[in-house]
Design a protein around this motif. Sequence first.
Motif, PDB file in Angstrom:
ATOM      1  N   GLY A 259       6.282  -3.656  -4.689  1.00 49.97           N
ATOM      2  CA  GLY A 259       5.876  -4.790  -3.862  1.00 49.97           C
ATOM      3  C   GLY A 259       4.365  -4.895  -3.912  1.00 49.97           C
ATOM      4  O   GLY A 259       3.665  -3.892  -3.766  1.00 49.97           O
ATOM      5  N   GLY A 260       3.829  -6.089  -4.139  1.00 53.03           N
ATOM      6  CA  GLY A 260       2.373  -6.303  -4.147  1.00 53.03           C
ATOM      7  C   GLY A 260       1.679  -5.379  -5.135  1.00 53.03           C
ATOM      8  O   GLY A 260       2.185  -5.108  -6.230  1.00 53.03           O
ATOM      9  N   THR A 261       0.511  -4.836  -4.715  1.00 52.65           N
ATOM     10  CA  THR A 261      -0.235  -3.957  -5.620  1.00 52.65           C
ATOM     11  C   THR A 261       0.375  -2.550  -5.679  1.00 52.65           C
ATOM     12  O   THR A 261      -0.132  -1.694  -6.396  1.00 52.65           O
ATOM     13  N   GLY A 262       1.497  -2.352  -4.969  1.00 55.20           N
ATOM     14  CA  GLY A 262       2.293  -1.132  -5.158  1.00 55.20           C
ATOM     15  C   GLY A 262       2.832  -1.076  -6.579  1.00 55.20           C
ATOM     16  O   GLY A 262       3.370  -0.054  -7.019  1.00 55.20           O
ATOM     17  N   GLY A 350       5.159   0.166  -2.342  1.00 54.43           N
ATOM     18  CA  GLY A 350       4.710  -1.114  -1.789  1.00 54.43           C
ATOM     19  C   GLY A 350       3.958  -0.838  -0.511  1.00 54.43           C
ATOM     20  O   GLY A 350       3.566   0.304  -0.263  1.00 54.43           O
ATOM     21  N   ASN A 351       3.757  -1.874   0.297  1.00 56.73           N
ATOM     22  CA  ASN A 351       3.075  -1.603   1.560  1.00 56.73           C
ATOM     23  C   ASN A 351       4.026  -0.827   2.479  1.00 56.73           C
ATOM     24  O   ASN A 351       5.212  -0.688   2.174  1.00 56.73           O
ATOM     25  N   SER A 376       4.083   4.922  -0.196  1.00 57.26           N
ATOM     26  CA  SER A 376       3.545   3.689   0.339  1.00 57.26           C
ATOM     27  C   SER A 376       2.092   3.629  -0.077  1.00 57.26           C
ATOM     28  O   SER A 376       1.452   4.658  -0.217  1.00 57.26           O
ATOM     29  N   TYR A 377       1.540   2.416  -0.279  1.00 58.51           N
ATOM     30  CA  TYR A 377       0.127   2.400  -0.619  1.00 58.51           C
ATOM     31  C   TYR A 377      -0.763   2.398   0.613  1.00 58.51           C
ATOM     32  O   TYR A 377      -1.911   2.011   0.562  1.00 58.51           O
ATOM     33  N   ASP A 378      -0.203   2.881   1.709  1.00 56.01           N
ATOM     34  CA  ASP A 378      -1.075   3.216   2.831  1.00 56.01           C
ATOM     35  C   ASP A 378      -1.627   4.601   2.560  1.00 56.01           C
ATOM     36  O   ASP A 378      -0.991   5.599   2.859  1.00 56.01           O
TER      37      ASP A 378
END
Length: 402
Positions: A259-262, A350-351, A376-378
């Motif tokens: 998802g996204g920049t993940g 993803g996020n 997660s990209y957190d």
Amino acid sequence: MDVAALRQSWAQFSAAGPEAAKYFYATLFVLAPEARSMFPTNMSYQEDKLLAALGHIVSHVDDERELTAFAQRLGADHRRFRGTDRQGREVPLGEWHYVWVGQALLATLERFLGPRWTPQLRAQWAAAYEAVTRLMLTGAAQAERTSPPYWEAEVLAVQRRRADVCVFTVRPNYLCEFLPGQSLPVQVPQLRLWRYLSPANAPRPDGTIEFHVRAAGRFSTHLVRRLRVGDRVLLGSPLGAALSSYDRAPESPLLLVAGGTGLAPLRAVVEALRQGQGRMVTLVVGAKTPDDLYDDRAIRELASGWPAGGWLRYVPTVESGWQWSGAVGRAVDTALRLGPWRDTDVLVCGNPRMTRDTVGALLASGVPAERILAESYDHSLYPPLAGGVADAARDFTGSGAR
Ligand code: HEM
């Protein structure tokens, strides 16, 4: 060591929440004003990390292998944080820095444990802290033989793929070895902030590394808006074992859900697999609109020329799209329609929300937990939220490499 006493007092202490972290740093900066300049001016990002790591240490205090690996890795990684001496000169972290932190820690425990803080308990904590310090310093000394404290890297290219997404390439001064799927701490010297980013490429012979960033906070917005060719960034040692275990069953098919920049670490995995023996890989990339599929062209190129015996099935999926003829819905729903995946290793990135929802839906569909590798990209937590699904299903907080 009285493990039960340490654990019990830690549980009581943890109930104090963020107040304890605030008190700890306030005490540290009173004891050692020189330490203040080592930490960012805004401490909200850092505040709970050191204490969270101590929590991890306390919970593994009787697991020598895990404790040693964690503390030595942390010590090696701490080489990128430079201290200053009383004359303001830059110096590497040394024993006296650990003494300051130890004093602040004991004072904080005393303050929050009140009457439960006995001389015996103090002696237990002092001994445990001393042991961790030894491990961290040993880890740092050992790492000194094999890698620099950090790499300096020059920005070679910056592409703004959308108003809030940029893709940039750097070349480190020495080869920075990482595994596809790992993350690196990155610092922009102007901001003096470290945040984790994942290389979007498999290691290359020329050592260059590509990163994908979406503007979500001060650090990422700076990169998206201000980064220029010729700028300098610093890279710390690579970290993360979840996604980089993609090759643990090299014969079986693989599902990747991004998802996204993940997408970045999963693209690195795809690149690595493309250089390999050939494997059945399905990559589902989710986005809100077709315009959000910022790396579509690069993935399509990767999908061509897959090694014999395998293929890359690339399935972009959007939540809504005018005149879009591809898959519609959340990435995980599209992935599930392509299943079943019960006997497949699944990588998810993803996020925090996307990762949690995707893992939940995969589990509900019958994919065994041990098959799911999620991150997660957190990357605001240390170690980054990664690992088996037990970790991934934890309550993710925060949003992106802020
Ligand atoms: C038992 C001892 C220690 C533990 C468990 C610990 C833990 C941590 C952790 C988990 C982080 C976050 C790393 C990351 O985000 O990548 C961190 C960051 C940091 N630590 Fe430590 N640390 C310890 C000792 C020290 C000492 C002795 C110093 C120096 C006085 C120090 C200075 C720093 C600095 C400057 C940062 C980065 C802050 C930032 O830029 O956000 N730490 N530490």
